[in-house]
Design a protein around this motif. Structure first.
Motif, PDB file in Angstrom:
ATOM      1  N   GLU A  54      12.235  76.993  -6.728  1.00  0.00           N
ATOM      2  CA  GLU A  54      11.588  76.260  -5.646  1.00  0.00           C
ATOM      3  C   GLU A  54      10.462  77.086  -5.018  1.00  0.00           C
ATOM      4  N   PHE A  55      10.698  78.387  -4.842  1.00  0.00           N
ATOM      5  CA  PHE A  55       9.667  79.248  -4.271  1.00  0.00           C
ATOM      6  C   PHE A  55       8.421  79.246  -5.158  1.00  0.00           C
ATOM      7  N   GLU A  56       8.628  79.362  -6.465  1.00  0.00           N
ATOM      8  CA  GLU A  56       7.481  79.409  -7.365  1.00  0.00           C
ATOM      9  C   GLU A  56       6.792  78.051  -7.448  1.00  0.00           C
ATOM     10  N   THR A  57       7.572  76.968  -7.350  1.00  0.00           N
ATOM     11  CA  THR A  57       6.970  75.635  -7.353  1.00  0.00           C
ATOM     12  C   THR A  57       6.041  75.463  -6.155  1.00  0.00           C
ATOM     13  N   SER A  58       6.493  75.907  -4.985  1.00  0.00           N
ATOM     14  CA  SER A  58       5.660  75.770  -3.788  1.00  0.00           C
ATOM     15  C   SER A  58       4.371  76.561  -3.929  1.00  0.00           C
ATOM     16  N   LYS A  59       4.420  77.662  -4.661  1.00  0.00           N
ATOM     17  CA  LYS A  59       3.213  78.456  -4.887  1.00  0.00           C
ATOM     18  C   LYS A  59       2.204  77.664  -5.725  1.00  0.00           C
ATOM     19  N   GLY A 109      10.920  78.893  11.425  1.00  0.00           N
ATOM     20  CA  GLY A 109      11.375  77.695  10.737  1.00  0.00           C
ATOM     21  C   GLY A 109      10.343  77.082   9.814  1.00  0.00           C
ATOM     22  N   GLN A 110       9.337  77.878   9.418  1.00  0.00           N
ATOM     23  CA  GLN A 110       8.239  77.363   8.603  1.00  0.00           C
ATOM     24  C   GLN A 110       8.321  77.780   7.137  1.00  0.00           C
ATOM     25  N   HIS A 111       9.377  78.520   6.772  1.00  0.00           N
ATOM     26  CA  HIS A 111       9.499  79.010   5.405  1.00  0.00           C
ATOM     27  C   HIS A 111      10.941  78.838   4.916  1.00  0.00           C
ATOM     28  N   ASN A 126      23.164  92.101   4.974  1.00  0.00           N
ATOM     29  CA  ASN A 126      22.513  90.872   4.533  1.00  0.00           C
ATOM     30  C   ASN A 126      21.290  91.164   3.681  1.00  0.00           C
ATOM     31  N   HIS A 127      21.116  90.352   2.645  1.00  0.00           N
ATOM     32  CA  HIS A 127      19.874  90.295   1.885  1.00  0.00           C
ATOM     33  C   HIS A 127      19.267  88.936   2.211  1.00  0.00           C
ATOM     34  N   ILE A 128      18.135  88.932   2.872  1.00  0.00           N
ATOM     35  CA  ILE A 128      17.479  87.688   3.270  1.00  0.00           C
ATOM     36  C   ILE A 128      16.174  87.559   2.495  1.00  0.00           C
ATOM     37  N   GLU A 129      16.075  86.519   1.690  1.00  0.00           N
ATOM     38  CA  GLU A 129      14.862  86.272   0.910  1.00  0.00           C
ATOM     39  C   GLU A 129      14.154  85.055   1.501  1.00  0.00           C
ATOM     40  N   PHE A 130      12.864  85.189   1.850  1.00  0.00           N
ATOM     41  CA  PHE A 130      12.158  84.013   2.339  1.00  0.00           C
ATOM     42  C   PHE A 130      10.831  83.815   1.606  1.00  0.00           C
ATOM     43  N   ASN A 131      10.479  82.551   1.451  1.00  0.00           N
ATOM     44  CA  ASN A 131       9.310  82.143   0.687  1.00  0.00           C
ATOM     45  C   ASN A 131       8.031  82.555   1.407  1.00  0.00           C
ATOM     46  N   SER A 132       7.092  83.117   0.682  1.00  0.00           N
ATOM     47  CA  SER A 132       5.824  83.487   1.304  1.00  0.00           C
ATOM     48  C   SER A 132       4.988  82.246   1.634  1.00  0.00           C
ATOM     49  N   THR A 133       5.223  81.150   0.908  1.00  0.00           N
ATOM     50  CA  THR A 133       4.493  79.898   1.139  1.00  0.00           C
ATOM     51  C   THR A 133       5.241  79.052   2.163  1.00  0.00           C
ATOM     52  N   ASN A 134       4.518  78.436   3.086  1.00  0.00           N
ATOM     53  CA  ASN A 134       5.199  77.654   4.118  1.00  0.00           C
ATOM     54  C   ASN A 134       5.669  76.304   3.580  1.00  0.00           C
ATOM     55  N   LEU A 135       6.385  75.554   4.415  1.00  0.00           N
ATOM     56  CA  LEU A 135       6.962  74.289   3.992  1.00  0.00           C
ATOM     57  C   LEU A 135       5.911  73.246   3.634  1.00  0.00           C
ATOM     58  N   CYS A 137       3.166  73.924   2.247  1.00  0.00           N
ATOM     59  CA  CYS A 137       2.478  74.417   1.050  1.00  0.00           C
ATOM     60  C   CYS A 137       0.968  74.529   1.238  1.00  0.00           C
ATOM     61  N   ASP A 138       0.549  74.723   2.490  1.00  0.00           N
ATOM     62  CA  ASP A 138      -0.885  74.876   2.739  1.00  0.00           C
ATOM     63  C   ASP A 138      -1.210  76.201   3.427  1.00  0.00           C
ATOM     64  N   GLY A 139      -0.244  77.097   3.510  1.00  0.00           N
ATOM     65  CA  GLY A 139      -0.466  78.393   4.141  1.00  0.00           C
ATOM     66  C   GLY A 139       0.556  79.405   3.669  1.00  0.00           C
ATOM     67  N   LYS A 140       0.287  80.676   3.941  1.00  0.00           N
ATOM     68  CA  LYS A 140       1.174  81.769   3.543  1.00  0.00           C
ATOM     69  C   LYS A 140       1.621  82.562   4.776  1.00  0.00           C
TER      70      LYS A 140
END
Length: 324
Positions: A54-59, A109-111, A126-135, A137-140
């Motif tokens: 999903e993260f790569e798809t948003s990219k 709450g944007q990623h 904790n290991h917390i991974e969050f997407n660099s692309t926002n929800l 998909c128009d910003g990082k």
């Protein structure tokens, strides 16, 4: 004691080595032996099993919408936050909730993000991974210079609200420009070593146990005279502990262990066999489902780009590549 700071915000990019890719991190983070068969995993706006895809798809959606892309050396797909707790001060379930609060507030709450709580060691973390692309998909995510200080302040506020202690050691030596650059791009062996030492040390009864735990974390160790040196997998040269700061010399580490009150680590939950999971994730993007799930306009735009009306083609995402 909960820590989340400068040594805990790292990046995963397109040019990461094979053992540090999104899929490799997911495999490590979601290990059922560490997360109580997945019961200590929570997520926001994504499914843990398919988060990497999903993260790569948003990219790809971001690139299609904005027309912008980055060279591999600077391309960031996701960020990782490491957060550790003092042995005996919290439960794995509470630690996971705290990690979720930290990720939600830090990203506004944007990623998308996933929180994996590991209970296999004396220190719950904790290991917390969050997407660099926002929800949308128009910003990082903008990793500004003081991001780590913001992260620390949020961490301290949340942990104090939960009644946890939050002592954060002060670095007595300033970092070189080269080291600061390595930290910025998530490639600092020194910063990662500091974090691992900070996480491992509190549960150790003596120095030999500390060294054994560091080896279990994958570090090669050698002692030459008064010099204690560590080398991480993939690292060319050893790092002298005194180069990390005055509080990381062998003498300082031994004093810390001697000064800690000895706590018996809680019994870890019995290991469970990992159920067979198909890692070949195929994401069939359905615009209606995504809109109902609150994924945002990015998916609608993506559908228009990759699924034009009348094309009669389904879009699939598999192994990090988009097929139409």
């Amino acid at each position: 004691m909960a820590k989340a700071g400068s040594n805990n915000l790292t990046k995963t990019g397109s040019d990461n080595p094979p053992d540090d890719t999104m899929a490799a991190r997911h495999d490590y983070d979601s290990n059922p032996d560490k997360t109580r068969a997945g019961k200590l995993v929570s997520s926001y706006m994504c499914q843990p099993e398919s988060a990497a895809a999903e993260f790569e798809t948003s990219k790809l959606i971001y690139e299609a919408i904005t027309g912008r892309s980055q060279p591999k050396s600077r391309d960031v797909i996701m960020y990782r936050i490491m957060q550790s707790f003092k042995p005996g001060e919290t439960t794995p379930e509470e630690a996971n909730r705290i990690g979720y609060e930290l990720a939600m507030e830090f990203t506004n709450g944007q990623h998308q993000f996933v929180v994996y709580t590991h209970e296999d060691k004396a220190h719950i973390h904790n290991h917390i991974e969050f997407n660099s692309t926002n929800l949308e998909c128009d910003g990082k995510f903008k990793n500004v210079k003081d991001s780590v200080q913001v992260l620390r302040r949020i961490n301290d506020k949340i942990c104090q609200a939960h009644g946890l202690s939050v002592p954060i050691p002060k670095r007595k030596k300033s970092l070189s420009q080269g080291e600061m650059g390595a930290i910025k791009y998530g490639k600092s062996f020194k910063q990662r070593l500091r974090f691992i030492i900070d996480a491992v040390l509190p549960g150790c009864k003596d120095f030999d146990e500390f060294l054994a735990r560091m080896r279990a974390e994958g570090y090669e160790i050698r002692c030459r005279g008064k010099s204690l040196e560590f080398r991480a997998p993939g690292q060319q040269n050893f790092t002298r502990s005194q180069r990390l700061g005055d509080e990381y010399t062998e003498e300082a580490l031994q004093k810390k262990i001697e000064g800690k009150h000895k706590e018996k680590p809680s019994k870890t939950v019995a290991k469970t066999q990992r159920s067979a999971t198909d890692r070949n994730v195929n994401l069939l993007v359905d615009i209606q489902e995504k809109m109902q799930a609150g994924k945002g306009k990015g998916y609608e735009r993506w559908a228009k780009v990759f699924q034009p009306e009348g094309s009669g083609k389904d879009a699939e995402f598999s192994h990090g590549k988009l097929r139409v």
